[in-house]
Design an enzyme around this catalytic site. Structure first.
Site, short mmCIF file in Angstrom:
data_model
loop_
_atom_site.label_atom_id
_atom_site.label_comp_id
_atom_site.label_asym_id
_atom_site.label_seq_id
_atom_site.Cartn_x
_atom_site.Cartn_y
_atom_site.Cartn_z
N LEU A 23 17.29 -76.94 48.06
CA LEU A 23 16.77 -75.88 47.20
C LEU A 23 17.86 -74.88 46.81
O LEU A 23 17.59 -73.90 46.12
CB LEU A 23 15.64 -75.13 47.93
CG LEU A 23 14.38 -75.94 48.26
CD1 LEU A 23 13.40 -75.08 49.04
CD2 LEU A 23 13.73 -76.48 47.00
N THR A 61 27.14 -78.69 53.62
CA THR A 61 26.09 -79.15 54.52
C THR A 61 26.42 -80.55 55.02
O THR A 61 27.52 -81.07 54.78
CB THR A 61 24.71 -79.08 53.82
OG1 THR A 61 23.69 -79.36 54.76
CG2 THR A 61 24.63 -80.05 52.66
N LYS A 114 30.75 -80.61 57.34
CA LYS A 114 31.16 -79.31 57.88
C LYS A 114 32.49 -79.40 58.64
O LYS A 114 33.30 -78.47 58.57
CB LYS A 114 30.06 -78.73 58.76
CG LYS A 114 28.81 -78.41 57.93
CD LYS A 114 27.77 -77.65 58.69
CE LYS A 114 26.59 -77.33 57.77
NZ LYS A 114 25.57 -76.49 58.41
N GLY A 155 27.87 -80.30 62.85
CA GLY A 155 28.51 -79.04 62.49
C GLY A 155 27.60 -77.83 62.61
O GLY A 155 28.04 -76.75 63.03
#
Length: 233
Positions: A20, A65, A69, A136
């Site tokens: 999102l 993401t 990471k 991560g």
């Protein structure tokens, strides 16, 4: 209307069908009258091709993401203390000849938990925190929770952080990163179920459950009870 002065930002990850982030950031840009655009950079080979193509089109910053990471930390010229400690970053600030890495996963999770209930991270409380996953995100969150517990003005810290994940070497890497102290340790599935009533806070950091990610849940439904707080990042 985009112009030559429009600042370009985006999210780096794979897969990204669930995200999102573009809706959130582009809405905020519009509301604040900021001349920026936030795009999706979804590829499975970023560690191979590098970020030169993004620099070429003038990208100024990236949210990072799963599963990049650790890659984000490696490509940076400069990193914040959390990123340096855990060897992972979720934010990159980019200029022509410089990349700065930051890790806000831990800070964001810590603030969310404290807003929910400060007792969940009280060093005087003897219940435990369970971290599910060892990627991560888990690294940044363990770092922040450990720092917060150690900062409390108390003679003895009763609370501890247990990590449950399939990748045992990654779990040990997290433990070593925070100094191998007694507050953070791994836990087996057998032990996990034997003391499940002692977990007051459970933080799920793995990609299981995300759109496009298949796999069995790490824990069965009968593990949980109504007295626990569950946090799926």
């Amino acid at each position: 209307m985009y112009t030559n002065n429009t600042k370009i930002f985006g999210i780096l990850g794979f897969p990204l069908g669930h995200t999102l982030s573009p809706w959130i950031h582009n809405t905020l840009f519009e509301l604040s009258k900021y001349n920026g655009v936030y795009l999706v950079f979804e590829r499975s080979d970023w560690p191979i091709i590098g970020l030169d193509s993004l620099k070429t089109i003038g990208v100024k910053g990236l949210s990072v993401t799963i599963p990049y990471k650790e890659f984000a930390f490696r490509v940076a010229n400069e990193a914040c203390l959390a990123s340096q400690t855990m060897k992972a970053a979720n934010t990159l600030l980019i200029s022509e000849n410089h990349i700065q890495a930051k890790n806000t996963d831990g800070e964001g999770a810590l603030r969310s938990i404290l807003e929910k209930d400060t007792k969940l991270l009280s060093a005087k409380d003897s219940s435990s925190v369970l971290i599910l996953g060892s990627g991560g995100s888990a690294k940044g969150i363990v770092y922040a929770l450990n720092q917060y517990l150690e900062s409390q003005n108390t003679n003895k810290i009763n609370k501890n952080i247990r990590i449950f994940a399939r990748n045992e070497s990654a779990v040990q890497e997290i433990i070593n990163s925070v100094g191998g102290n007694h507050l953070v340790s791994s836990i087996s599935k057998e032990e996990l179920y034997s003391i499940r009533k002692n977990f007051s806070l459970i933080v799920h950091t793995s990609p299981l459950g995300m759109k496009g990610i298949e796999g069995e849940p790490m824990l069965s439904g009968d593990f949980f009870n109504k007295h626990q707080t569950l946090f799926d990042i």
